[in-house]
Design a protein around this motif. Sequence first.
Motif, PDB file in Angstrom:
ATOM      1  N   GLY A  15       0.830  -1.195   0.000  1.00  0.00           N
ATOM      2  CA  GLY A  15       0.000   0.000   0.000  1.00  0.00           C
ATOM      3  C   GLY A  15       0.861   1.239   0.000  1.00  0.00           C
ATOM      4  O   GLY A  15       1.999   1.236  -0.471  1.00  0.00           O
ATOM      5  N   ASP A  16       0.329   2.317   0.546  1.00  0.00           N
ATOM      6  CA  ASP A  16       1.056   3.577   0.619  1.00  0.00           C
ATOM      7  C   ASP A  16       1.730   3.792   1.958  1.00  0.00           C
ATOM      8  O   ASP A  16       2.372   4.816   2.167  1.00  0.00           O
ATOM      9  CB  ASP A  16       0.099   4.749   0.372  1.00  0.00           C
ATOM     10  CG  ASP A  16      -0.474   4.728  -1.024  1.00  0.00           C
ATOM     11  OD1 ASP A  16       0.241   4.300  -1.948  1.00  0.00           O
ATOM     12  OD2 ASP A  16      -1.641   5.124  -1.184  1.00  0.00           O
ATOM     13  N   SER A  17       1.593   2.811   2.876  1.00  0.00           N
ATOM     14  CA  SER A  17       2.024   3.124   4.230  1.00  0.00           C
ATOM     15  C   SER A  17       2.903   2.088   4.918  1.00  0.00           C
ATOM     16  O   SER A  17       3.302   2.308   6.051  1.00  0.00           O
ATOM     17  CB  SER A  17       0.789   3.373   5.092  1.00  0.00           C
ATOM     18  OG  SER A  17      -0.046   2.248   5.075  1.00  0.00           O
ATOM     19  N   ARG A  37       2.790   3.048   8.730  1.00  0.00           N
ATOM     20  CA  ARG A  37       1.606   3.453   9.485  1.00  0.00           C
ATOM     21  C   ARG A  37       0.641   2.276   9.583  1.00  0.00           C
ATOM     22  O   ARG A  37       0.481   1.526   8.626  1.00  0.00           O
ATOM     23  CB  ARG A  37       0.888   4.605   8.784  1.00  0.00           C
ATOM     24  CG  ARG A  37       1.685   5.877   8.743  1.00  0.00           C
ATOM     25  CD  ARG A  37       0.842   7.016   8.136  1.00  0.00           C
ATOM     26  NE  ARG A  37       1.618   8.225   8.049  1.00  0.00           N
ATOM     27  CZ  ARG A  37       1.813   9.074   9.041  1.00  0.00           C
ATOM     28  NH1 ARG A  37       1.275   8.840  10.205  1.00  0.00           N
ATOM     29  NH2 ARG A  37       2.542  10.152   8.871  1.00  0.00           N
ATOM     30  N   HIS A  38       0.004   2.144  10.750  1.00  0.00           N
ATOM     31  CA  HIS A  38      -1.025   1.121  10.920  1.00  0.00           C
ATOM     32  C   HIS A  38      -2.161   1.404   9.945  1.00  0.00           C
ATOM     33  O   HIS A  38      -2.531   2.557   9.723  1.00  0.00           O
ATOM     34  CB  HIS A  38      -1.578   1.128  12.346  1.00  0.00           C
ATOM     35  CG  HIS A  38      -0.633   0.583  13.356  1.00  0.00           C
ATOM     36  ND1 HIS A  38      -0.427  -0.760  13.524  1.00  0.00           N
ATOM     37  CD2 HIS A  38       0.175   1.197  14.253  1.00  0.00           C
ATOM     38  CE1 HIS A  38       0.450  -0.955  14.482  1.00  0.00           C
ATOM     39  NE2 HIS A  38       0.836   0.218  14.935  1.00  0.00           N
ATOM     40  N   VAL A  39      -2.705   0.331   9.381  1.00  0.00           N
ATOM     41  CA  VAL A  39      -3.829   0.442   8.463  1.00  0.00           C
ATOM     42  C   VAL A  39      -5.015  -0.269   9.095  1.00  0.00           C
ATOM     43  O   VAL A  39      -5.007  -1.483   9.264  1.00  0.00           O
ATOM     44  CB  VAL A  39      -3.489  -0.199   7.095  1.00  0.00           C
ATOM     45  CG1 VAL A  39      -4.677  -0.096   6.153  1.00  0.00           C
ATOM     46  CG2 VAL A  39      -2.257   0.460   6.496  1.00  0.00           C
ATOM     47  N   GLY A  40      -6.016   0.492   9.498  1.00  0.00           N
ATOM     48  CA  GLY A  40      -7.203  -0.074  10.124  1.00  0.00           C
ATOM     49  C   GLY A  40      -6.992  -0.320  11.615  1.00  0.00           C
ATOM     50  O   GLY A  40      -5.894  -0.201  12.139  1.00  0.00           O
ATOM     51  N   ALA A  89      -1.690  -2.130  -3.117  1.00  0.00           N
ATOM     52  CA  ALA A  89      -0.677  -2.664  -4.026  1.00  0.00           C
ATOM     53  C   ALA A  89       0.488  -3.247  -3.231  1.00  0.00           C
ATOM     54  O   ALA A  89       0.865  -2.711  -2.194  1.00  0.00           O
ATOM     55  CB  ALA A  89      -0.182  -1.564  -4.954  1.00  0.00           C
ATOM     56  N   VAL A  90       1.041  -4.337  -3.719  1.00  0.00           N
ATOM     57  CA  VAL A  90       2.231  -4.949  -3.141  1.00  0.00           C
ATOM     58  C   VAL A  90       3.291  -4.905  -4.226  1.00  0.00           C
ATOM     59  O   VAL A  90       3.108  -5.452  -5.305  1.00  0.00           O
ATOM     60  CB  VAL A  90       1.957  -6.407  -2.702  1.00  0.00           C
ATOM     61  CG1 VAL A  90       3.219  -7.056  -2.168  1.00  0.00           C
ATOM     62  CG2 VAL A  90       0.846  -6.447  -1.663  1.00  0.00           C
TER      63      VAL A  90
END
Length: 97
Positions: A15-17, A37-40, A89-90
């Motif tokens: 992803g972006d983070s 950054r944590h996602v969710g 995205a990976v």
Amino acid sequence: MTQITREPDQTLLIGDSLAVSPTDVDRAGVRLLVRGRHVGGPHDGETFTATHELAAGGSVRLGPMVTVVVVALFENAVRLGVIAPPNMAVRREETGR
């Protein structure tokens, strides 16, 4: 699950983070440096840095939406599998681009 092979200090972006980099790899295990950054979840958006020691078949959850699995270990590389939502995205982070 998306699978990508990385050598030490090559980064995998999720992803972006999230950035995941193997720092030490051999046939016994891998040390992964994770930053981003944590996602969710309850810590959504908070920055973090973590180190995880994993053997082949081991996995680590990076928040409620992302899991990284050690699919295979080689002498100087690791094949990582990433389970993430389709909108994340990976990809490899290539230096010099």
